[in-house]
Design a protein around this motif. Structure first.
Motif, PDB file in Angstrom:
ATOM      1  N   PHE A  55       0.788  -1.228   0.000  1.00  0.00           N
ATOM      2  CA  PHE A  55       0.000   0.000   0.000  1.00  0.00           C
ATOM      3  C   PHE A  55       0.823   1.283   0.000  1.00  0.00           C
ATOM      4  O   PHE A  55       0.380   2.306  -0.509  1.00  0.00           O
ATOM      5  CB  PHE A  55      -0.938   0.012   1.214  1.00  0.00           C
ATOM      6  N   GLU A  56       2.000   1.256   0.575  1.00  0.00           N
ATOM      7  CA  GLU A  56       2.783   2.489   0.714  1.00  0.00           C
ATOM      8  C   GLU A  56       4.184   2.254   0.144  1.00  0.00           C
ATOM      9  O   GLU A  56       5.171   2.161   0.873  1.00  0.00           O
ATOM     10  CB  GLU A  56       2.872   2.903   2.193  1.00  0.00           C
ATOM     11  N   LYS A  57       4.268   2.165  -1.173  1.00  0.00           N
ATOM     12  CA  LYS A  57       5.493   1.751  -1.843  1.00  0.00           C
ATOM     13  C   LYS A  57       6.680   2.666  -1.551  1.00  0.00           C
ATOM     14  O   LYS A  57       7.820   2.216  -1.491  1.00  0.00           O
ATOM     15  CB  LYS A  57       5.246   1.665  -3.353  1.00  0.00           C
ATOM     16  N   THR A  58       6.443   3.951  -1.395  1.00  0.00           N
ATOM     17  CA  THR A  58       7.570   4.870  -1.200  1.00  0.00           C
ATOM     18  C   THR A  58       8.249   4.659   0.151  1.00  0.00           C
ATOM     19  O   THR A  58       9.368   5.139   0.343  1.00  0.00           O
ATOM     20  CB  THR A  58       7.087   6.332  -1.297  1.00  0.00           C
ATOM     21  N   ARG A  59       7.589   3.941   1.061  1.00  0.00           N
ATOM     22  CA  ARG A  59       8.195   3.704   2.373  1.00  0.00           C
ATOM     23  C   ARG A  59       9.503   2.913   2.231  1.00  0.00           C
ATOM     24  O   ARG A  59      10.420   3.058   3.042  1.00  0.00           O
ATOM     25  CB  ARG A  59       7.232   2.962   3.284  1.00  0.00           C
ATOM     26  N   CYS A  60       9.595   2.048   1.188  1.00  0.00           N
ATOM     27  CA  CYS A  60      10.796   1.229   1.002  1.00  0.00           C
ATOM     28  C   CYS A  60      12.038   2.101   0.812  1.00  0.00           C
ATOM     29  O   CYS A  60      13.133   1.733   1.239  1.00  0.00           O
ATOM     30  CB  CYS A  60      10.637   0.302  -0.200  1.00  0.00           C
ATOM     31  N   GLY A  61      11.880   3.244   0.155  1.00  0.00           N
ATOM     32  CA  GLY A  61      13.027   4.116  -0.083  1.00  0.00           C
ATOM     33  C   GLY A  61      13.233   5.164   0.972  1.00  0.00           C
ATOM     34  O   GLY A  61      14.146   5.991   0.858  1.00  0.00           O
ATOM     35  N   ALA A  62      12.389   5.169   2.002  1.00  0.00           N
ATOM     36  CA  ALA A  62      12.448   6.218   3.034  1.00  0.00           C
ATOM     37  C   ALA A  62      13.113   5.699   4.300  1.00  0.00           C
ATOM     38  O   ALA A  62      12.613   5.871   5.405  1.00  0.00           O
ATOM     39  CB  ALA A  62      11.045   6.722   3.343  1.00  0.00           C
ATOM     40  N   GLY A  63      14.223   5.006   4.142  1.00  0.00           N
ATOM     41  CA  GLY A  63      14.974   4.554   5.304  1.00  0.00           C
ATOM     42  C   GLY A  63      14.511   3.254   5.898  1.00  0.00           C
ATOM     43  O   GLY A  63      14.927   2.908   7.010  1.00  0.00           O
TER      44      GLY A  63
END
Length: 632
Positions: A565-573
């Motif tokens: 659901f929150e794909k950008t979380r993978c690149g946010a540390g």
């Protein structure tokens, strides 16, 4: 091939002397080499004294010529010695073998033995007792240094190693003959290190390169073209069969006593009237292509080896419904590669569709074999040829063997490969597919499914997305070797990913990726491992790695919302995420959509706040990966 029509006691065959030492010529020549059961009776096919031995119990896809051992092709001086060696090998095997050799191993041993004996003749050695360590070393050196017409080394290292083993085995087996080799061939020559003589696979030594020098991995675009073309033929087979059946009426509608040529001429317009676009000869070619199309579909969806599909028989499949309500389809056959015997493979229903089409296609060929058996029975109910024909009577991959009076038999591997080559050419491909490539491609796809890159196999092979051991527990008759090959491919994929992570020119985002960059740039990474390959293997073996499409996830579960659901979380540390250049295009797309969404009026304060956070995350990822934000 003929057989002595006597009811032989199998126990007496087993009790025969296991070598020929001390036997008179007549006693030796009466030794039974091979038997075949016909109508419940054991019939002698070959005796020691025969100039040619017929080897029984080979895979059905082995052509008849490859079941014959012809001693008349050997140098005259070595024929009797070769028989004694081969007889011992067939009865007791050789050192390094846990069991007596399979028929295919016997034929291969004979061919390698022939090469060695022909060399001995060339260097003027005519008795095994005169063989010296120097002669053996020179023979192996000649093989190792032999060049082909292009000036390149003719034989692979594995082939040279096999010939070393052959010479070693000939020495051992000759000790059970009346004229043994007197001196161990390698006692004075350290010809090859023990590791290269007997290469072994171990889990800690790059187990994933097992396929590298043997089976090339078929490219995805080649496989996709082959499979889609094959499936279109399988899907169209019912119409083709119906057209073929309707053509039977063409002869009846023609003039009285028409010639074959005239009837053939009438079939083209009849086919066109029925909607087939092409001539009668085009139709015959399309009809013939059903066999290879079915093979491609079944091999692609099962991972079966060629000999396992050659042993596939009519009605050899069934389905089960598990407690979860899902229906699973199972394909039955025999597997002789690692002596499994009766084995089953879980397949999607599409594979069963292809099997059923192949059953209908093979029916006329099976009828021909039945007629052949009936003709033998009219002459002699105990004719050994009955049993030989019966072995193929229910097979599906059938064709005519024009080198043997047009008999219908299971196709040999080379014949299948020839058809695969022609099929690929018809599809406009330059890649030449072979039978063994489909098994590796299947294992690779299955590994990628478990890895997270592919959804297809997870849909059709439900349990393969969970632990392999639990999956295997669904059916204890499944071929375990296939699961191990999938694990090999998984190791291969993981190692390739880790290798890219440790490339200092490769930018990485995500919490785990950032830590990898810091660690690989430190001296610690050099100190901890003996070599880069050791480092790659260690990290790949100890790290849980899968793809979620937009990052590599190293978490040991799928609960993180970054996976869905929150794909950008993978690149946010995220501590478990690695984002590389391969994912940049995905984040560029997300970034572009978010910029458009930023000006939307109907998403409310919460929506705008979420867009702002995601835009910041995407921008950070793209900067780290070296992407141009203006073009994103």
């Amino acid at each position: 091939m003929t057989a002595t029509q006597v009811d032989t006691d199998f126990a007496s065959f087993l009790e025969q002397q296991n070598d020929t030492r001390g036997l008179s010529d007549s006693e030796r020549d009466r030794l039974i080499v091979s038997l075949r059961k016909t109508n419940g009776k054991l019939c002698i096919v070959s005796r020691f004294g025969d100039s040619a031995w017929w080897i029984m119990n080979l895979n059905r896809n082995v052509t008849k010529s490859n079941t014959k051992i012809d001693f008349d092709t050997l140098p005259v001086a070595f024929r009797e010695q070769a028989k004694a060696i081969l007889y011992r090998y067939m009865r007791r095997g050789a050192s390094g073998f846990a069991r007596t050799p399979a028929g295919s191993s016997v034929v291969r041993f004979f061919r390698n033995l022939k090469s060695f004996l022909e060399y001995l003749k060339r260097v003027d050695i005519h008795k095994l007792s005169d063989v010296t360590p120097a002669a053996c070393a020179n023979y192996l050196n000649a093989i190792e240094t032999k060049k082909n017409k292009f000036g390149k080394i003719a034989y692979k290292k594995s082939t040279v190693a096999k010939m070393w083993t052959l010479v070693d085995q000939v020495y051992e087996l000759s000790q059970h003959t009346d004229a043994p080799i007197s001196t161990y061939p390698f006692s004075d020559f350290n010809y090859r290190s023990e590791a290269s003589r007997h290469p072994k696979r171990t889990r800690g030594k790059k187990r994933y390169d097992r396929h590298d020098n043997k089976t090339p991995l078929m490219p995805d675009d080649v496989f996709s073209t082959l499979f889609s073309s094959a499936w279109s033929i399988v899907d169209d087979a019912a119409r083709l069969f119906r057209l073929e059946s309707n053509l039977q009426s063409v002869r009846a509608k023609s003039k009285q006593n028409p010639t074959r040529k005239y009837v053939t001429m009438l079939k083209t317009p009849a086919l066109r009237d029925a909607g087939f676009n092409g001539s009668y000869f085009d139709f015959k070619a399309r009809l013939k292509s059903i066999r290879i199309a079915c093979y491609i579909v079944i091999a692609s969806l099962s991972g079966c080896r060629i000999h396992e599909l050659a042993h596939m028989q009519k009605g050899g499949y069934y389905s089960t419904v598990e407690a979860d309500g899902e229906r699973y389809w199972w394909l039955r056959s025999d597997s002789n590669k690692t002596y499994e015997g009766p084995t089953e493979w879980m397949v999607p229903e599409a594979a069963i569709t292809a099997v059923r089409v192949l059953e209908e296609w093979a029916a006329p060929y099976q009828e021909k074999i039945s007629e052949e058996i009936a003709s033998y029975r009219e002459q002699d109910v105990d004719d050994v040829r009955i049993a030989e024909a019966q072995a193929h009577e229910r097979s599906l991959l059938l064709g005519r063997d024009y080198r043997n009076a047009g008999q219908v038999r299971t196709l040999g591997t080379q014949a299948i490969n020839n058809e695969l080559k022609a099929f690929a050419k018809e599809c406009g491909l330059t890649w030449i597919p072979t039978t063994h490539q489909f098994r590796r491609k299947f294992a690779n796809y299955a590994a990628r499914s478990k890895f997270g890159d592919l959804r297809y196999l997870r849909v059709h092979f439900k349990h393969w997305s969970i632990d392999m051991t639990l999956g295997y527990a669904l059916n204890e008759s499944q071929e375990m070797a296939l699961f191990l090959e999938i694990q090999d491919e998984l190791d291969n994929i993981k190692a390739a990913v880790v290798d890219s992570w440790l490339d200092r020119s490769e930018p990485l985002a995500g919490g785990y990726g950032e830590r990898l960059v810091a660690w690989r740039d430190s001296s610690e990474s050099v100190i901890m491992f003996e070599s880069r390959s050791d480092m790659v293997r260690s990290i790949a073996d100890s790290t849980h790695i899968r793809s979620n499409g937009h990052a590599w996830c190293t978490a040991d579960d799928r609960d993180c919302v970054g996976n869905d659901f929150e794909k950008t979380r993978c690149g946010a540390g995220c501590d478990h995420a690695v984002v590389g250049r391969a994912h940049a295009e995905i984040y560029e797309g997300i970034f572009g959509h978010l910029k458009e969404l930023r000006s939307a009026k109907d998403i409310g304060p919460g929506g705008r706040a979420r867009v702002k956070v995601d835009l910041k995350r995407c921008a950070g990822i793209l900067r780290t990966l070296g992407a141009d934000l203006e073009q994103a």
